[in-house]
Design an enzyme around this catalytic site. Structure first.
Site, mmCIF file in Angstrom:
data_model
loop_
_atom_site.group_PDB
_atom_site.id
_atom_site.type_symbol
_atom_site.label_atom_id
_atom_site.label_comp_id
_atom_site.label_asym_id
_atom_site.label_seq_id
_atom_site.Cartn_x
_atom_site.Cartn_y
_atom_site.Cartn_z
ATOM 1 N N GLY A 214 0.224 -0.695 0.082
ATOM 2 C CA GLY A 214 -0.191 0.305 0.271
ATOM 3 C C GLY A 214 0.996 0.807 0.104
ATOM 4 N N GLN B 70 2.797 9.723 2.362
ATOM 5 C CA GLN B 70 3.633 9.586 1.856
ATOM 6 C C GLN B 70 5.105 9.619 0.271
ATOM 7 O OE1 GLN B 70 1.588 4.970 2.559
ATOM 8 N NE2 GLN B 70 4.579 4.703 3.337
ATOM 9 N N CYS C 119 6.915 -0.453 6.246
ATOM 10 C CA CYS C 119 6.709 0.969 5.615
ATOM 11 C C CYS C 119 7.641 1.229 4.440
ATOM 12 C CB CYS C 119 5.508 1.556 7.277
ATOM 13 S SG CYS C 119 5.863 3.155 5.863
ATOM 14 N N LEU C 120 7.496 1.546 3.132
ATOM 15 C CA LEU C 120 8.308 2.062 2.801
ATOM 16 C C LEU C 120 8.928 3.739 3.261
ATOM 17 C CD1 LEU C 120 6.391 1.512 -0.557
ATOM 18 C CD2 LEU C 120 8.358 0.523 0.155
ATOM 19 N N HIS D 198 -2.927 0.380 8.844
ATOM 20 C CA HIS D 198 -2.022 1.224 7.991
ATOM 21 C C HIS D 198 -1.998 2.398 7.227
ATOM 22 C CE1 HIS D 198 2.778 0.471 8.000
ATOM 23 N NE2 HIS D 198 2.661 1.251 6.833
ATOM 24 N N GLU D 199 -2.579 1.642 6.123
ATOM 25 C CA GLU D 199 -2.464 2.836 5.188
ATOM 26 C C GLU D 199 -3.274 4.276 5.597
ATOM 27 O OE1 GLU D 199 -0.290 3.292 3.269
ATOM 28 O OE2 GLU D 199 0.318 0.901 3.467
ATOM 29 N N HIS E 296 -1.730 6.321 7.817
ATOM 30 C CA HIS E 296 -0.517 7.745 7.252
ATOM 31 C C HIS E 296 -1.659 8.705 6.984
ATOM 32 C CE1 HIS E 296 3.310 5.392 6.570
ATOM 33 N NE2 HIS E 296 2.057 4.685 6.340
#
Ligand code: NI
Length: 189
Positions: free
Chosen positions: A47, A52, A100-101, A142-143, A146
């Site tokens: 995701g 981000q 996470c990226l 999680h997404e 953000h």
């Protein structure tokens, strides 16, 4: 289409709550949404949320297709959420091992609701609503975190679970994959 630079932990922008998207702005945002998806796919993310990549709007993408970063994650079709609202359907939770990226080379254990309702707009502005369970529900949470300026490390309840990716694979992957299979068996995703 273009790959967008990913904002990483420590950049104050990642901690800013994002703003709601106006439906009438969506047509002009389609190229950005394409770039968001391309960036997610290129980075092997499950995701990616707009903040981000430096855009403070409530949009995120989720897509799991035989993901090499998370081999135990069930596949999920490409989904774009605009202004998502998540509502837990029960108090039941599970422990997810997240990465996470925006947090390169770190993973940690996070508690997530096992069953959630998702209400959002799709990328065309059409309202959508459905229920999501298990590991996939964890990805959604999680997404959407953000979009509120939250990162998974904020929810790591036992800092001793923090691991680099190499150490995760060496010491934790097998055990977590077993737990992940049980979660998928119980919740269907
Ligand atoms: Ni993330």
């Amino acid at each position: 289409m273009a790959l967008l630079p990913i904002v990483t932990l420590g950049d104050p922008f990642l901690r800013e709550p994002s703003r709601e998207v106006m439906v009438e702005d969506l047509p002009s945002m389609q190229p950005f949404i394409d770039d968001l998806v391309e960036t997610m796919v290129h980075a092997n993310g499950a995701g990616l949320a707009a903040p981000q990549v430096g855009h403070g709007v409530r949009i995120c993408a989720i897509w799991v297709k035989d993901n090499p970063r998370y081999p135990y994650k069930p596949n999920w079709p490409l989904t774009i959420l605009v202004n998502p609202v998540l509502t837990p359907l029960s108090p039941e939770t599970f422990v997810n091992y997240e990465g996470c990226l925006s947090v390169p080379n770190l993973r940690g254990e996070v508690e997530r609701f096992a069953e959630i309702r998702v209400d959002a707009l799709d990328r065309t502005g059409k309202p959508v609503g459905y229920e999501v369970r298990g590991l996939t529900a964890g990805t959604f949470q999680h997404e959407c975190d953000h979009l509120d300026g939250l990162v998974f490390v904020d929810r790591v309840f036992n800092t001793k679970s923090l691991a680099t990716w190499a150490e995760f694979e060496k010491h934790h992957m097998e055990k977590f994959a077993t737990r992940a299979r049980a979660i998928v068996a119980k919740w269907g995703s």
